[in-house]
Scaffold this motif. Structure first.
Motif, PDB file in Angstrom:
ATOM      1  N   ASN A  98       0.828  -1.203   0.000  1.00  0.00           N
ATOM      2  CA  ASN A  98       0.000   0.000   0.000  1.00  0.00           C
ATOM      3  C   ASN A  98       0.869   1.262   0.000  1.00  0.00           C
ATOM      4  OD1 ASN A  98      -1.606   2.240   1.574  1.00  0.00           O
ATOM      5  ND2 ASN A  98      -3.103   0.844   0.675  1.00  0.00           N
ATOM      6  N   ARG A 158       6.559  -0.657   1.059  1.00  0.00           N
ATOM      7  CA  ARG A 158       5.608   0.392   0.695  1.00  0.00           C
ATOM      8  C   ARG A 158       5.849   0.884  -0.736  1.00  0.00           C
ATOM      9  NH1 ARG A 158       6.248   5.863   0.813  1.00  0.00           N
ATOM     10  NH2 ARG A 158       4.318   7.114   0.855  1.00  0.00           N
ATOM     11  N   THR A 192       0.099   4.428   0.821  1.00  0.00           N
ATOM     12  CA  THR A 192      -0.262   5.554   1.684  1.00  0.00           C
ATOM     13  C   THR A 192       0.922   5.939   2.568  1.00  0.00           C
ATOM     14  OG1 THR A 192      -1.178   3.982   3.291  1.00  0.00           O
ATOM     15  CG2 THR A 192      -2.712   4.971   1.729  1.00  0.00           C
ATOM     16  N   GLU A 193       0.977   7.205   2.960  1.00  0.00           N
ATOM     17  CA  GLU A 193       2.126   7.723   3.703  1.00  0.00           C
ATOM     18  C   GLU A 193       2.287   7.085   5.086  1.00  0.00           C
ATOM     19  OE1 GLU A 193       1.879  11.916   3.911  1.00  0.00           O
ATOM     20  OE2 GLU A 193       2.085  12.231   1.740  1.00  0.00           O
ATOM     21  N   ASN A 194       1.207   6.663   5.694  1.00  0.00           N
ATOM     22  CA  ASN A 194       1.297   6.089   7.049  1.00  0.00           C
ATOM     23  C   ASN A 194       1.553   4.589   7.049  1.00  0.00           C
ATOM     24  OD1 ASN A 194      -1.157   5.379   6.000  1.00  0.00           O
ATOM     25  ND2 ASN A 194      -2.363   5.860   7.836  1.00  0.00           N
ATOM     26  N   ASN A 195       1.878   4.020   5.884  1.00  0.00           N
ATOM     27  CA  ASN A 195       2.182   2.591   5.809  1.00  0.00           C
ATOM     28  C   ASN A 195       3.619   2.350   6.273  1.00  0.00           C
ATOM     29  OD1 ASN A 195       2.353  -0.130   5.250  1.00  0.00           O
ATOM     30  ND2 ASN A 195       2.310   0.096   3.019  1.00  0.00           N
ATOM     31  N   PRO A 196       3.849   1.607   7.374  1.00  0.00           N
ATOM     32  CA  PRO A 196       5.207   1.419   7.902  1.00  0.00           C
ATOM     33  C   PRO A 196       5.984   0.293   7.219  1.00  0.00           C
ATOM     34  CG  PRO A 196       3.627   0.355   9.346  1.00  0.00           C
ATOM     35  CD  PRO A 196       2.828   1.008   8.260  1.00  0.00           C
TER      36      PRO A 196
END
Length: 275
Positions: A175, A185, A177-181
């Motif tokens: 994924n 990513r 998205t920016e908050n995917n750790p």
């Protein structure tokens, strides 16, 4: 189906034997063919093994119908049809031959109906397959067999995702998205990567960060086209092969239906002549 072909061949052999008997020839032992039964039982065994070993929530959620259940059902149906055809021909049992003919006709019409519906409702078929692929992408990392299957499809068709490579954002690891750790990513599986000539070691990190690149750079590193378009292109370019496979599947079934009806007529004629 192999079992259908075996049953049809057995019925044909029985018809030949009856003709030889009428001509005054010596009785010949009917060659027994168990290939269909063995093959159908093998499919059932594989289905049971898959049910026991791979009965996970991941597999059940990824597929519309559990694959092991499909294998078991197909194996049981094949064994039943083959059994009725073989025993009905050997024992000249009209009821078993009728059951064989009816079952084979039902299977043939079901396959024909599915093909017709898939053709006339192509958009719905495309959407249903898309939902299936989306589930597969979501659970890509959760099941090794599912992962290997999707990698094989992408390598063979030289595609990535269903519509395009950005579909891999459906997976929690890829994924974008920016908050995917996740360390993966914005990546795509290595099976999306374009093959490199004379490559001896597969670079499994070749798809890292691909979803962040512009289209020109993406084209240089992976196959950006979705598997939906690639599958349609493959079918259009292999229409002869697809037609041959369809014909090869239909002809043994039609032959089995016709031969069983011929044998039923011959048995009835003998019964009438005796009585």
């Amino acid at each position: 189906m192999l079992s259908v072909g075996a049953a049809a061949a057995l019925t044909c052999n029985r018809c030949r034997e009856r003709e030889k008997k009428r001509e005054g020839g010596n009785d010949m032992e009917l060659p027994q063919t168990n290939a269909g039964k063995v093959f159908s039982l093998l499919i059932v065994a594989i289905g049971v093994y898959a049910k026991v070993q791979k009965a996970t929530d991941t597999v059940q959620e990824a597929f519309l119908i559990e694959p092991s259940a499909i294998l078991i059902l197909v194996g049981v149906v094949m064994f039943f049809i083959t059994f009725c055809g073989c025993i009905g021909a050997l024992r000249e049992n009209i009821d078993l031959l009728k059951t064989f003919s009816f079952s084979l006709t039902l299977v043939f019409l079901t396959q024909l109906l599915i093909a017709i519906l898939a053709f006339f409702y192509s958009e719905q078929t495309h959407d249903n397959l898309g939902r299936f692929v989306k589930k597969g992408i979501k659970h890509y990392k959760d099941d090794l067999d599912l992962q290997n299957m999707m990698d094989s499809i992408q390598k063979e068709l030289q595609c990535c995702g269903w519509n395009n490579y950005t579909d891999w954002s459906w997976n929690m690891y890829f994924n974008c998205t920016e908050n995917n750790p996740s360390t993966e990513r914005c990546a795509v599986p290595f099976s999306c990567c374009a093959s490199v000539p004379k490559e001896t070691v597969v670079n499994t990190l070749c798809g890292a960060g691909v979803q962040n690149l512009d289209h020109l750079e993406v084209d240089k590193s992976i196959y950006p086209v979705g598997c939906a378009d690639r599958a349609v292109s493959w079918i259009e370019s292999h229409l002869l092969l697809v037609g041959a496979l369809a014909l090869g599947l239909a002809l043994p079934q039609i032959a089995g239906i016709v031969l069983s009806q011929i044998l039923i007529s011959q048995i009835r004629e003998e019964i009438t002549s005796v009585s």
